[in-house]
Design an enzyme around this catalytic site. Sequence first.
Site, PDB file in Angstrom:
ATOM      1  N   GLU A  44       0.836  -1.199   0.000  1.00 32.44           N
ATOM      2  CA  GLU A  44       0.000   0.000   0.000  1.00 32.44           C
ATOM      3  C   GLU A  44       0.874   1.253   0.000  1.00 32.44           C
ATOM      4  O   GLU A  44       1.915   1.313   0.664  1.00 32.44           O
ATOM      5  CB  GLU A  44      -0.891  -0.030   1.251  1.00 32.44           C
ATOM      6  CG  GLU A  44      -1.821   1.154   1.392  1.00 32.44           C
ATOM      7  CD  GLU A  44      -2.597   1.130   2.708  1.00 32.44           C
ATOM      8  OE1 GLU A  44      -3.614   1.836   2.785  1.00 32.44           O
ATOM      9  OE2 GLU A  44      -2.176   0.428   3.656  1.00 32.44           O
ATOM     10  N   LYS A 117     -10.036   1.178  -1.498  1.00 35.29           N
ATOM     11  CA  LYS A 117     -10.159   0.746  -0.103  1.00 35.29           C
ATOM     12  C   LYS A 117     -11.541   1.094   0.444  1.00 35.29           C
ATOM     13  O   LYS A 117     -11.944   2.255   0.472  1.00 35.29           O
ATOM     14  CB  LYS A 117      -9.060   1.418   0.718  1.00 35.29           C
ATOM     15  CG  LYS A 117      -8.864   0.884   2.122  1.00 35.29           C
ATOM     16  CD  LYS A 117      -7.626   1.529   2.733  1.00 35.29           C
ATOM     17  CE  LYS A 117      -7.257   0.962   4.079  1.00 35.29           C
ATOM     18  NZ  LYS A 117      -6.012   1.605   4.601  1.00 35.29           N
ATOM     19  N   CYS A 151      -5.041  -3.339   3.244  1.00 35.98           N
ATOM     20  CA  CYS A 151      -4.687  -3.149   4.651  1.00 35.98           C
ATOM     21  C   CYS A 151      -5.856  -3.351   5.623  1.00 35.98           C
ATOM     22  O   CYS A 151      -6.241  -4.479   5.909  1.00 35.98           O
ATOM     23  CB  CYS A 151      -4.036  -1.774   4.812  1.00 35.98           C
ATOM     24  SG  CYS A 151      -3.026  -1.618   6.322  1.00 35.98           S
TER      25      CYS A 151
END
Length: 277
Positions: A44, A117, A151
């Site tokens: 990321e 995300k 993440c």
Amino acid sequence: MTNFALLQTDIEFCNPEANFSHVRSMFAEAMKKTPRPDVVVLPEDWASGFSDEMFRHMEKYAEPEDGPTVTMCKGLAREYKVWLVAGSASILHRDGKMRNTTYLIDREGEIVGDYSKMHLYSDMDEDVPFEHGDKIEVYDTELGRLGMMICYDIRFCELSRTYALKKADVLVVASDFPNPRVNHWRTLLMARAIENQMFVVACNRVGSSPMGTYCGHSIIIDPWGDVIAEGSDGEEIVTGSIDYTKTREVRDLIHMFRDRQPHLYGDTLLRPQAQLP
């Protein structure tokens, strides 16, 4: 077999040119591995890192969709004729909204998929500049059916279950997961693999930033939850191979998806459009 290379890189904070140069070098090194990788995965925000201060001024750092980070990734995929999950970058999309976005790029350097995300870490103000992603796509490739996460998403079992119900073979994760939570990292990723009976391939960064330090341990996990390959807490290239037929074997042995009772769960996110066979 599909061969993965995870570039567990240290990121120089707010220095994209240094990070571009370093990733190019690591990419070239990865291509010398035996067996040669079919897929390369980046962490990321690998081009510049991030901090809570950046999140409050992200308009200074966000790139357009055809900006230098994505352009470089497309060029590397095309040069080495390899698939690339391009970590993520802060992208100013054509709709005028900023998102933390990763791209799936094919061997010809063409973008064939993207994921923004979905779960933004509000405790660190990530939701201040960024819009939540709202697309959950599984992409058919020569390498199998692939879904992506970034993440913090790994803490949300609903997202990984949705990918499984869409018949994903492998979940690829790009991450900047911090110390001291390496135990969370490993446990959550193993759980996502076991509970969804699919491969999990997760690339994490190492090093430090104004936010703290990062735990590495990039990892490849099979549908039983067994570790195929795992990195340390230092910079390295983690490689491993997966056989997608194992996903079918595990699902045919323990029929979790046949035995689900979604009408009892009370959450529309867990109501499948179609059950896995």
